[in-house]
Design a protein around this motif. Sequence first.
Motif, PDB file in Angstrom:
ATOM      1  N   GLU A 408       0.849  -1.197   0.000  1.00  0.00           N
ATOM      2  CA  GLU A 408       0.000   0.000   0.000  1.00  0.00           C
ATOM      3  C   GLU A 408       0.885   1.247   0.000  1.00  0.00           C
ATOM      4  O   GLU A 408       1.871   1.321   0.740  1.00  0.00           O
ATOM      5  N   THR A 409       0.525   2.211  -0.854  1.00  0.00           N
ATOM      6  CA  THR A 409       1.348   3.424  -0.974  1.00  0.00           C
ATOM      7  C   THR A 409       1.135   4.333   0.220  1.00  0.00           C
ATOM      8  O   THR A 409       2.064   4.946   0.721  1.00  0.00           O
ATOM      9  N   PHE A 410      -0.079   4.424   0.698  1.00  0.00           N
ATOM     10  CA  PHE A 410      -0.443   5.344   1.788  1.00  0.00           C
ATOM     11  C   PHE A 410      -0.077   6.775   1.426  1.00  0.00           C
ATOM     12  O   PHE A 410       0.543   7.519   2.195  1.00  0.00           O
ATOM     13  N   GLY A 411      -0.468   7.175   0.233  1.00  0.00           N
ATOM     14  CA  GLY A 411      -0.201   8.537  -0.221  1.00  0.00           C
ATOM     15  C   GLY A 411      -1.031   8.833  -1.449  1.00  0.00           C
ATOM     16  O   GLY A 411      -1.747   7.958  -1.966  1.00  0.00           O
ATOM     17  N   PRO A 412      -0.940  10.078  -1.973  1.00  0.00           N
ATOM     18  CA  PRO A 412      -1.845  10.519  -3.052  1.00  0.00           C
ATOM     19  C   PRO A 412      -1.408  10.076  -4.447  1.00  0.00           C
ATOM     20  O   PRO A 412      -1.221  10.895  -5.336  1.00  0.00           O
TER      21      PRO A 412
END
Length: 505
Positions: A408-412
């Motif tokens: 998961e990137t956990f960013g925009p």
Amino acid sequence: MSKTQDLGALLSDSDLFRTQGYINGKWVGASDGATFPLTNPATGAKLADMPHMPRSQVSEAIDAAKSALPAWSALTAYQRSAYLLKLHGLIEQHVQDLGTILCVENGKPLNEAKGEIAYGASFLQWNAAEGLRTYGQTIPSPFPGTRNMVIKQPIGVCGLITPWNFPNAMITRKMAPALAAGCTVVIKAPAETPLSALAMAVLCERVGIPDGVVNVVCMDKGDREAAAGLELCENPKVSKISFTGSTPVGRLLMKQSSSTLKKLSFELGGNAAFIVFDDADLETAVNGVIASKFRAAGQTCVCANRIFVQSKIYDRFANLLAEKVKAFKVGNGMTEGVTIGPLVNQRGVEKVERHVKDAISKGAKILVGGERFIPEGGESNITEDETCFYKPTVIINVDSTSYVSSEETFGPLAPLFKFETDEEVIKRANETEVGLAAYFFTKDLQRSNKIAESLEVGMVGVNTGVIAQACIPFGGVKQSGFGREGGPGGINEFQIEKLITIGGI
Ligand code: NAD
């Protein structure tokens, strides 16, 4: 960089801004005076020196919760429900201040932060009602003269460990059912966002929740955080751990809890597939991906991480999404009109950068964004190296071996993958070790049922990018954890079922 910010000056009730922990009804610093600095991710300004509590204070908080348990659990469900409803009312009254605290420590835009406060409060309302309905059972016995009853009782002291991405709602989602069930709690606040947890403790104090029923401990990341985890897991006075956070920390807590065999519920990481079929309404699907992907700047466990778009509409979808993402206003969440704030810290920015670079090296193309950013306005004294802002990004032609496929990137960052058939996309969506949420967009009812049932996740959004509500169960399968928060069964996580069988009747 030594700028400081007076957060209290932004609040109409500055008493909500607390920089001490809350143990047994008292506001306390670390017993050895240790502190750690808390900063505003939008500006780098220091907000406070927070208590860096040692393990012994976590143990004190557990003792306080254990002492408070008999009286709290002896209240009627109606009495506990009344406390929760009062707390719900106070939160609604203070939504502006609570939203401001949340925005300043976490970075999410003020309106979004206020939305989280309302969502957080809904767990108090829901559980105030659910606490009144913790029905037991009577079960016919095969033996003459015997009666069987099953009653529900509070499990006991609960350790609640929550992350920074929903600094308010992740606490109320656990605390509300625990208190409604008759349990007492020790909340380990996240190092990045302790102020929202402490503001909630102020309101608990104001509604008269007795000392020791709710305790909040804080410490920085690192050794003391690990020690707090050990204490909560190994202390036999704690009966239950409810944790929201990453899968690796979940694994560790489970291992540590084995010596005391605690009841556990874990909401862990996700890697949500977001699938757009050829027959979907394009505008609705693009709006859905925006709601799912860019809320909290992409730092949610249920956010679209892999966006699969069927080949016929791939280009049109990508262009429309890029157009809308370009129109976002990125900046300090306290600035009017800002729709995307910073990431919570540098580590977050570095992860997005790593994912973008890796995807590009494997053939992806940036449609919009793709770099760090310092918002205009002169309110910040951060440099390019220190910024927590990353431009909302859309990349296309992403290869399935890219990091963003499996982490998961956990960013925009919105990565678009192309697919051809239903069978192919189900296989690809399920090719991940986690299974929290998934979304898909289609107008075909048969396809809808088939896909929803085939996805290996705990939650599915069909033609919507928003799935969380207090009245429905939230949780995952596979390595996204176990247990459900919210919904009719949420309170069961904080109860035991006790059998009473009576003979000789
Ligand atoms: P994290 O696991 O590092 O931290 C979560 C919480 O655990 C924090 O309070 C942290 O201080 C604490 N913690 C960390 N190590 C600990 C230890 N050894 N003992 C005790 N406590 C410890 O996760 P994070 O980076 O803060 O949050 C992001 C992660 O959380 C993502 O993976 C995301 O998917 C997940 N998340 C899941 C949900 C969900 O409901 N499933 C919701 C939000 C976030």
